[in-house]
Scaffold this motif. Sequence first.
Motif, PDB file in Angstrom:
ATOM      1  N   GLY A   1       0.804  -1.216   0.000  1.00 30.77           N
ATOM      2  CA  GLY A   1       0.000   0.000   0.000  1.00 30.77           C
ATOM      3  C   GLY A   1       0.833   1.261   0.000  1.00 30.77           C
ATOM      4  N   SER A   2       2.166   1.110   0.020  1.00 31.70           N
ATOM      5  CA  SER A   2       3.054   2.270  -0.018  1.00 31.70           C
ATOM      6  C   SER A   2       4.444   1.807  -0.423  1.00 31.70           C
ATOM      7  CB  SER A   2       3.117   2.965   1.339  1.00 31.70           C
ATOM      8  OG  SER A   2       4.159   3.935   1.357  1.00 31.70           O
ATOM      9  N   LEU A   3       5.059   2.519  -1.346  1.00 29.16           N
ATOM     10  CA  LEU A   3       6.424   2.189  -1.752  1.00 29.16           C
ATOM     11  C   LEU A   3       7.398   2.333  -0.598  1.00 29.16           C
ATOM     12  CD1 LEU A   3       8.517   1.541  -3.966  1.00 29.16           C
ATOM     13  CD2 LEU A   3       8.541   3.982  -4.540  1.00 29.16           C
ATOM     14  N   ALA A   4       7.101   3.235   0.332  1.00 30.64           N
ATOM     15  CA  ALA A   4       8.020   3.477   1.445  1.00 30.64           C
ATOM     16  C   ALA A   4       8.182   2.253   2.342  1.00 30.64           C
ATOM     17  CB  ALA A   4       7.536   4.664   2.271  1.00 30.64           C
ATOM     18  N   ILE A   5       7.155   1.444   2.463  1.00 26.51           N
ATOM     19  CA  ILE A   5       7.215   0.311   3.396  1.00 26.51           C
ATOM     20  C   ILE A   5       8.279  -0.708   2.985  1.00 26.51           C
ATOM     21  CG2 ILE A   5       5.899  -1.637   4.345  1.00 26.51           C
ATOM     22  CD1 ILE A   5       3.425   0.233   4.285  1.00 26.51           C
ATOM     23  N   PRO A   6       8.255  -1.236   1.751  1.00 25.21           N
ATOM     24  CA  PRO A   6       9.331  -2.162   1.381  1.00 25.21           C
ATOM     25  C   PRO A   6      10.687  -1.474   1.272  1.00 25.21           C
ATOM     26  CG  PRO A   6       7.917  -1.711  -0.510  1.00 25.21           C
ATOM     27  CD  PRO A   6       7.238  -1.138   0.692  1.00 25.21           C
ATOM     28  N   LEU A   7      10.701  -0.196   0.902  1.00 24.82           N
ATOM     29  CA  LEU A   7      11.976   0.512   0.816  1.00 24.82           C
ATOM     30  C   LEU A   7      12.640   0.591   2.184  1.00 24.82           C
ATOM     31  CD1 LEU A   7      12.950   3.540  -1.274  1.00 24.82           C
ATOM     32  CD2 LEU A   7      13.278   3.704   1.197  1.00 24.82           C
ATOM     33  N   ILE A   8      11.880   0.969   3.212  1.00 22.77           N
ATOM     34  CA  ILE A   8      12.438   1.048   4.570  1.00 22.77           C
ATOM     35  C   ILE A   8      12.855  -0.333   5.051  1.00 22.77           C
ATOM     36  CG2 ILE A   8      11.994   1.711   6.955  1.00 22.77           C
ATOM     37  CD1 ILE A   8      12.183   4.012   4.842  1.00 22.77           C
ATOM     38  N   LYS A   9      12.069  -1.346   4.701  1.00 22.88           N
ATOM     39  CA  LYS A   9      12.402  -2.716   5.103  1.00 22.88           C
ATOM     40  C   LYS A   9      13.738  -3.141   4.502  1.00 22.88           C
ATOM     41  CE  LYS A   9      10.595  -7.447   4.943  1.00 22.88           C
ATOM     42  NZ  LYS A   9       9.468  -8.316   4.473  1.00 22.88           N
ATOM     43  N   GLU A  10      13.918  -2.868   3.192  1.00 22.91           N
ATOM     44  CA  GLU A  10      15.168  -3.254   2.537  1.00 22.91           C
ATOM     45  C   GLU A  10      16.336  -2.406   3.024  1.00 22.91           C
ATOM     46  OE1 GLU A  10      15.745  -5.879   0.503  1.00 22.91           O
ATOM     47  OE2 GLU A  10      13.703  -6.396   1.128  1.00 22.91           O
ATOM     48  N   LEU A  11      16.085  -1.119   3.272  1.00 18.66           N
ATOM     49  CA  LEU A  11      17.136  -0.253   3.809  1.00 18.66           C
ATOM     50  C   LEU A  11      17.584  -0.763   5.180  1.00 18.66           C
ATOM     51  CD1 LEU A  11      18.900   2.297   3.798  1.00 18.66           C
ATOM     52  CD2 LEU A  11      16.898   3.584   4.631  1.00 18.66           C
ATOM     53  N   THR A  12      16.626  -1.126   6.007  1.00 16.83           N
ATOM     54  CA  THR A  12      16.946  -1.631   7.353  1.00 16.83           C
ATOM     55  C   THR A  12      17.778  -2.908   7.276  1.00 16.83           C
ATOM     56  OG1 THR A  12      14.905  -0.657   8.215  1.00 16.83           O
ATOM     57  CG2 THR A  12      15.956  -2.376   9.549  1.00 16.83           C
ATOM     58  N   LYS A  13      17.375  -3.825   6.393  1.00 19.12           N
ATOM     59  CA  LYS A  13      18.120  -5.071   6.226  1.00 19.12           C
ATOM     60  C   LYS A  13      19.549  -4.804   5.768  1.00 19.12           C
ATOM     61  CE  LYS A  13      16.179  -8.329   3.863  1.00 19.12           C
ATOM     62  NZ  LYS A  13      15.369  -9.002   2.821  1.00 19.12           N
TER      63      LYS A  13
END
Length: 458
Positions: A75-87
């Motif tokens: 529902g938002s591009l930011a969610i997977p982006l933050i997840k991948e950035l965190t990883k």
Amino acid sequence: MSVSIFDSFLTTTDMIAVFDDAAIVQGMFRFEQALAQAQADEGLLPQSAARAIAGVCNAQLYDLPALITAGRRAGSLAIPLIKELTKTVALYDQEAASKVHWGSTSQDVIDTAMVLATRDALQLLDDGLHDLTGRLLLLAGEHLATPVLARTLMQPAQVTSFGFKLAGWLAPLVRARTRLRECAQRALQLQLGGAVGTLAVMGEQGAAVGARMAQALDLRLADAAWHTQRDEWVRLGLEVAVLTGSLGKLATDLSLMAQGEIAELAEPSGNGRGGSSAMPHKRNPVSAMIALAAATRTPQHAAALLAAMGQQHERGLGNWQAELAEWPGLFLSAHGALQALDEAFAGLHIDTARMRRNIDSLQGLVFAEAASSYLAATIGKSAAHALLEKMTGESLTSGRHLADVLEAAIAADPQLQAAIDLAHLRTLFDPVAATAPAHKLAQEQLRRLRDDIHHFSK
């Protein structure tokens, strides 16, 4: 962003690049980097954590198609982006990974990325307006005394100055450049509010973090989060729409004056430009066509922005997402129209002889009002109007020039002959002399416009 071949036909590669997927994602990473550094400077996280986060805030390190696909599910591009950035941060610093995106929210990062892209898009528009207004200003000054038909309701009306007509095309573009700069000063602002706009997680230091981020990204610091307060942002978009409408008006006139039966203007040709697959003689106004197509699409984008303003509570459901999808289209259309017309005016062919022949072909009928006004001082307004109405009919029937028909009527009337100065009457049918009022107005208007354009360069 990906565009269809038909979209790309109506815009420019430069503007496509501004809103490209990689550009938007990199803008989101710039937000995260600025957030981490500002929080470190305020003592909310270690400087080492900020460095660890900044070290992997690079769109080239990530699978963008996979992020976009995941964003659709989330529902938002930011969610997977933050997840991948965190990883990715965790590979180097587990403590830093726990601080990624701390105290912010998805809309903060996406809105700010769009603001950063829009700033670049506005610079492209400003550069294009600089070029096109410069060309129009130069041409207008050169053609202040060039007679051309003014047309109302698509019909010949009177003689005007081509320089005056050019000034009429120029003025809205100069105003648009001013309005865009003014709106940009207010709308290009950092988005930072956290979950519901209160910066609650960062507490007392939230405002200081915002100030540092705004400075780092060279953006205005908003008075408060504008998650669902879209007025300044939409106002900027609407100014882009108005600019495209003004470009569409210019393109309309250009296309009409380039018609074969009129042939007063022609776009540059050669190297396959404006050719026909079937008719070798054709010289199609392709710049006008692109600008008109762009202007035709723009109202729908503008209407969608307005329709999306009724966003629910502290985060919009569907309408914010619609706004994001519509936003690039405004700039794609505007820059496509702008560049197309700049190319046209860079090599525009102006046929002043044809302009004169088009005037002459009307047998002096476009000077009827001037002659009627002159005669009114002698025989009264009603009588003068009636006489000219009769004489124009006779001119059309006989194929004779209105001046000749009118002189014959005056010669046949001793009272008129004694009262009318025929030499002066003849001057009223001089196309160059007829440009005088428009010439004077355009000269003053161009002086003001020149000052405005000069102000932009300061």
